[in-house]
Design a protein around this motif. Structure first.
Motif, PDB file in Angstrom:
ATOM      1  N   GLU A  61     -48.708  28.968  24.222  1.00 57.07           N
ATOM      2  CA  GLU A  61     -49.918  28.200  24.507  1.00 57.07           C
ATOM      3  C   GLU A  61     -50.893  28.992  25.385  1.00 57.07           C
ATOM      4  O   GLU A  61     -52.114  28.862  25.265  1.00 57.07           O
ATOM      5  CB  GLU A  61     -49.565  26.882  25.202  1.00 57.07           C
ATOM      6  N   MET A  62     -50.310  29.823  26.286  1.00 57.57           N
ATOM      7  CA  MET A  62     -51.155  30.648  27.150  1.00 57.57           C
ATOM      8  C   MET A  62     -51.918  31.678  26.324  1.00 57.57           C
ATOM      9  O   MET A  62     -53.106  31.931  26.543  1.00 57.57           O
ATOM     10  CB  MET A  62     -50.295  31.358  28.199  1.00 57.57           C
ATOM     11  N   GLU A  63     -51.225  32.254  25.346  1.00 58.32           N
ATOM     12  CA  GLU A  63     -51.861  33.245  24.490  1.00 58.32           C
ATOM     13  C   GLU A  63     -52.983  32.595  23.653  1.00 58.32           C
ATOM     14  O   GLU A  63     -54.046  33.188  23.469  1.00 58.32           O
ATOM     15  CB  GLU A  63     -50.827  33.880  23.562  1.00 58.32           C
ATOM     16  N   GLN A  64     -52.733  31.366  23.177  1.00 56.62           N
ATOM     17  CA  GLN A  64     -53.750  30.659  22.413  1.00 56.62           C
ATOM     18  C   GLN A  64     -54.982  30.365  23.271  1.00 56.62           C
ATOM     19  O   GLN A  64     -56.127  30.471  22.805  1.00 56.62           O
ATOM     20  CB  GLN A  64     -53.171  29.339  21.882  1.00 56.62           C
ATOM     21  N   PHE A  65     -54.708  30.007  24.523  1.00 57.03           N
ATOM     22  CA  PHE A  65     -55.819  29.715  25.419  1.00 57.03           C
ATOM     23  C   PHE A  65     -56.636  30.974  25.695  1.00 57.03           C
ATOM     24  O   PHE A  65     -57.867  30.927  25.724  1.00 57.03           O
ATOM     25  CB  PHE A  65     -55.281  29.147  26.739  1.00 57.03           C
ATOM     26  N   ILE A  66     -55.956  32.098  25.865  1.00 53.68           N
ATOM     27  CA  ILE A  66     -56.657  33.364  26.117  1.00 53.68           C
ATOM     28  C   ILE A  66     -57.512  33.751  24.903  1.00 53.68           C
ATOM     29  O   ILE A  66     -58.647  34.216  25.048  1.00 53.68           O
ATOM     30  CB  ILE A  66     -55.642  34.479  26.458  1.00 53.68           C
ATOM     31  N   GLU A  67     -56.987  33.525  23.690  1.00 47.17           N
ATOM     32  CA  GLU A  67     -57.759  33.803  22.478  1.00 47.17           C
ATOM     33  C   GLU A  67     -58.986  32.904  22.400  1.00 47.17           C
ATOM     34  O   GLU A  67     -60.063  33.331  21.975  1.00 47.17           O
ATOM     35  CB  GLU A  67     -56.886  33.602  21.234  1.00 47.17           C
ATOM     36  N   TYR A  68     -58.787  31.658  22.818  1.00 48.76           N
ATOM     37  CA  TYR A  68     -59.884  30.684  22.844  1.00 48.76           C
ATOM     38  C   TYR A  68     -60.990  31.157  23.783  1.00 48.76           C
ATOM     39  O   TYR A  68     -62.181  31.102  23.455  1.00 48.76           O
ATOM     40  CB  TYR A  68     -59.320  29.333  23.281  1.00 48.76           C
ATOM     41  N   VAL A  69     -60.574  31.670  24.957  1.00 51.55           N
ATOM     42  CA  VAL A  69     -61.545  32.175  25.931  1.00 51.55           C
ATOM     43  C   VAL A  69     -62.271  33.393  25.389  1.00 51.55           C
ATOM     44  O   VAL A  69     -63.492  33.537  25.561  1.00 51.55           O
ATOM     45  CB  VAL A  69     -60.840  32.512  27.263  1.00 51.55           C
ATOM     46  N   LYS A  70     -61.541  34.255  24.671  1.00 43.64           N
ATOM     47  CA  LYS A  70     -62.168  35.447  24.089  1.00 43.64           C
ATOM     48  C   LYS A  70     -63.237  35.065  23.060  1.00 43.64           C
ATOM     49  O   LYS A  70     -64.288  35.706  22.965  1.00 43.64           O
ATOM     50  CB  LYS A  70     -61.117  36.341  23.448  1.00 43.64           C
ATOM     51  N   GLU A  71     -62.951  34.004  22.288  1.00 42.54           N
ATOM     52  CA  GLU A  71     -63.929  33.549  21.298  1.00 42.54           C
ATOM     53  C   GLU A  71     -65.194  33.035  21.983  1.00 42.54           C
ATOM     54  O   GLU A  71     -66.308  33.272  21.509  1.00 42.54           O
ATOM     55  CB  GLU A  71     -63.324  32.439  20.438  1.00 42.54           C
ATOM     56  N   ILE A  72     -64.998  32.336  23.101  1.00 43.96           N
ATOM     57  CA  ILE A  72     -66.148  31.854  23.855  1.00 43.96           C
ATOM     58  C   ILE A  72     -66.951  33.024  24.399  1.00 43.96           C
ATOM     59  O   ILE A  72     -68.190  33.031  24.344  1.00 43.96           O
ATOM     60  CB  ILE A  72     -65.703  30.929  25.008  1.00 43.96           C
ATOM     61  N   GLU A  73     -66.254  34.030  24.893  1.00 47.93           N
ATOM     62  CA  GLU A  73     -66.938  35.207  25.438  1.00 47.93           C
ATOM     63  C   GLU A  73     -67.721  35.937  24.356  1.00 47.93           C
ATOM     64  O   GLU A  73     -68.846  36.412  24.598  1.00 47.93           O
ATOM     65  CB  GLU A  73     -65.918  36.144  26.086  1.00 47.93           C
ATOM     66  N   LEU A  74     -67.160  36.008  23.154  1.00 48.95           N
ATOM     67  CA  LEU A  74     -67.863  36.641  22.035  1.00 48.95           C
ATOM     68  C   LEU A  74     -69.110  35.848  21.671  1.00 48.95           C
ATOM     69  O   LEU A  74     -70.171  36.417  21.398  1.00 48.95           O
ATOM     70  CB  LEU A  74     -66.945  36.756  20.809  1.00 48.95           C
ATOM     71  N   PHE A  75     -68.971  34.524  21.676  1.00 49.34           N
ATOM     72  CA  PHE A  75     -70.123  33.680  21.385  1.00 49.34           C
ATOM     73  C   PHE A  75     -71.194  33.862  22.450  1.00 49.34           C
ATOM     74  O   PHE A  75     -72.395  33.977  22.140  1.00 49.34           O
ATOM     75  CB  PHE A  75     -69.713  32.204  21.327  1.00 49.34           C
ATOM     76  N   GLU A  76     -70.799  33.865  23.715  1.00 48.12           N
ATOM     77  CA  GLU A  76     -71.760  34.030  24.805  1.00 48.12           C
ATOM     78  C   GLU A  76     -72.485  35.362  24.688  1.00 48.12           C
ATOM     79  O   GLU A  76     -73.679  35.460  24.977  1.00 48.12           O
ATOM     80  CB  GLU A  76     -71.044  33.935  26.160  1.00 48.12           C
ATOM     81  N   THR A  77     -71.756  36.402  24.246  1.00 49.83           N
ATOM     82  CA  THR A  77     -72.374  37.717  24.049  1.00 49.83           C
ATOM     83  C   THR A  77     -73.408  37.658  22.917  1.00 49.83           C
ATOM     84  O   THR A  77     -74.522  38.163  23.052  1.00 49.83           O
ATOM     85  CB  THR A  77     -71.312  38.775  23.706  1.00 49.83           C
ATOM     86  N   ASP A  78     -73.022  37.014  21.806  1.00 48.96           N
ATOM     87  CA  ASP A  78     -73.951  36.875  20.686  1.00 48.96           C
ATOM     88  C   ASP A  78     -75.193  36.080  21.101  1.00 48.96           C
ATOM     89  O   ASP A  78     -76.326  36.431  20.739  1.00 48.96           O
ATOM     90  CB  ASP A  78     -73.270  36.167  19.499  1.00 48.96           C
ATOM     91  N   ALA A  79     -74.972  34.986  21.831  1.00 50.29           N
ATOM     92  CA  ALA A  79     -76.084  34.146  22.275  1.00 50.29           C
ATOM     93  C   ALA A  79     -76.997  34.909  23.225  1.00 50.29           C
ATOM     94  O   ALA A  79     -78.228  34.838  23.111  1.00 50.29           O
ATOM     95  CB  ALA A  79     -75.547  32.884  22.956  1.00 50.29           C
ATOM     96  N   ARG A  80     -76.378  35.656  24.147  1.00 53.51           N
ATOM     97  CA  ARG A  80     -77.168  36.431  25.103  1.00 53.51           C
ATOM     98  C   ARG A  80     -77.977  37.514  24.395  1.00 53.51           C
ATOM     99  O   ARG A  80     -79.153  37.727  24.707  1.00 53.51           O
ATOM    100  CB  ARG A  80     -76.236  37.039  26.157  1.00 53.51           C
ATOM    101  N   ASN A  81     -77.365  38.180  23.425  1.00 51.72           N
ATOM    102  CA  ASN A  81     -78.085  39.215  22.667  1.00 51.72           C
ATOM    103  C   ASN A  81     -79.271  38.611  21.923  1.00 51.72           C
ATOM    104  O   ASN A  81     -80.351  39.203  21.866  1.00 51.72           O
ATOM    105  CB  ASN A  81     -77.147  39.897  21.672  1.00 51.72           C
ATOM    106  N   PHE A  82     -79.035  37.444  21.319  1.00 50.10           N
ATOM    107  CA  PHE A  82     -80.129  36.777  20.606  1.00 50.10           C
ATOM    108  C   PHE A  82     -81.248  36.407  21.567  1.00 50.10           C
ATOM    109  O   PHE A  82     -82.428  36.642  21.293  1.00 50.10           O
ATOM    110  CB  PHE A  82     -79.612  35.509  19.905  1.00 50.10           C
ATOM    111  N   LEU A  83     -80.887  35.814  22.701  1.00 48.30           N
ATOM    112  CA  LEU A  83     -81.892  35.375  23.660  1.00 48.30           C
ATOM    113  C   LEU A  83     -82.650  36.548  24.263  1.00 48.30           C
ATOM    114  O   LEU A  83     -83.863  36.455  24.506  1.00 48.30           O
ATOM    115  CB  LEU A  83     -81.226  34.544  24.767  1.00 48.30           C
ATOM    116  N   ASN A  84     -81.955  37.670  24.484  1.00 49.77           N
ATOM    117  CA  ASN A  84     -82.640  38.862  25.001  1.00 49.77           C
ATOM    118  C   ASN A  84     -83.639  39.389  23.975  1.00 49.77           C
ATOM    119  O   ASN A  84     -84.762  39.773  24.313  1.00 49.77           O
ATOM    120  CB  ASN A  84     -81.623  39.948  25.355  1.00 49.77           C
ATOM    121  N   GLY A  85     -83.210  39.402  22.693  1.00 45.76           N
ATOM    122  CA  GLY A  85     -84.111  39.832  21.633  1.00 45.76           C
ATOM    123  C   GLY A  85     -85.279  38.876  21.497  1.00 45.76           C
ATOM    124  O   GLY A  85     -86.425  39.288  21.289  1.00 45.76           O
ATOM    125  N   TYR A  86     -84.989  37.612  21.650  1.00 40.34           N
ATOM    126  CA  TYR A  86     -86.027  36.579  21.583  1.00 40.34           C
ATOM    127  C   TYR A  86     -87.023  36.765  22.725  1.00 40.34           C
ATOM    128  O   TYR A  86     -88.231  36.668  22.543  1.00 40.34           O
ATOM    129  CB  TYR A  86     -85.363  35.213  21.668  1.00 40.34           C
TER     130      TYR A  86
END
Length: 231
Positions: free
Chosen positions: A17-42
């Motif tokens: 369950e800990m590993e699943q949670f860490i993967e979940y956090v990584k997905e959020i971090e990837l999304f935040e990176t994508d969102a930040r890149n979009f907003l910076n470009g915007y």
């Protein structure tokens, strides 16, 4: 979340369950990176148009003016996709909040340039109310003009309504007032239809009257001519 992940790594045991949670956090971090890149470009794109998106601790931003066209539509679709993805995580993210604010403001700016919304006084009222909640500081001039248009339109509608509701309607006065500001101000659709109906009825009566007078004049002329012939 970062603090929780740090504590997980420091625990003396590790479960799936800990590993699943860490993967979940990584997905959020990837999304935040994508969102930040979009907003910076915007941000950089709109800074070139004398505007920007300014980031604050609260995650709020200011949106600059847009150019119309397919790029606008594509950009809005991209924002909607990012918002949809961000909401799948089940937690409130500042990046999603900022994207929603940007999208709401873009849609509001599109509406205030669309006669469908501006020329209908009921929709205009909603635009003013929406503007109070979504527009940025740079939009204050647009919102103030919109409020001024709404206030003038209310007076315009009240004036027209008071004439139309009379038993004896001064059509000429109605036409003068109506056509003077009809193109500039917003009007209730039902009232507009009623006015067009009254004006149309009046014009038909005038046409019938003119036709009748024309026939009378022709009859008189023919009678005069006949009298001349007899003489």
């Amino acid at each position: 979340i970062d603090e929780l992940v740090k504590e997980i790594y420091e625990l003396p045991l590790f479960v799936p369950e800990m590993e699943q949670f860490i993967e979940y956090v990584k997905e959020i971090e990837l999304f935040e990176t994508d969102a930040r890149n979009f907003l910076n470009g915007y941000h950089h794109t709109h800074a070139e148009n004398n505007g920007s998106v300014s980031f604050t601790n609260g995650g709020a931003g200011n949106l600059s003016n847009e150019s119309n066209g397919s790029n606008v539509t594509n950009c809005e679709e991209e924002i909607e996709d990012l918002i949809s993805t961000g909401k799948t995580f089940g937690i409130k993210l500042d990046s999603v909040k900022l994207l929603e604010r940007i999208l709401s403001r873009r849609k509001w700016l599109n509406k205030i340039n669309d006669d469908k919304y501006v020329k209908d006084i009921k929709l205009l009222k909603k635009l003013v109310e929406e503007g109070d909640s979504v527009c940025s500081g740079s939009d204050r001039f647009k919102l103030d003009n919109l409020k001024k248009l709404y206030d003038e339109s209310i007076s315009f509608n009240d004036q027209l309504d008071s004439i139309v509701d009379r038993y004896y309607i001064d059509i000429e006065k109605l036409k003068i007032i109506f056509y003077k500001d009809f193109e500039r101000l917003s009007i209730d659709n039902e009232l507009k239809e009623k006015i067009f109906e009254k004006i149309d009825e009046f014009d038909k009566l005038v046409e019938l009257r003119d036709d009748y007078l024309n026939k009378i004049n022709k009859f008189k002329e023919s009678k005069v001519n006949n009298n001349h012939v007899k003489y």
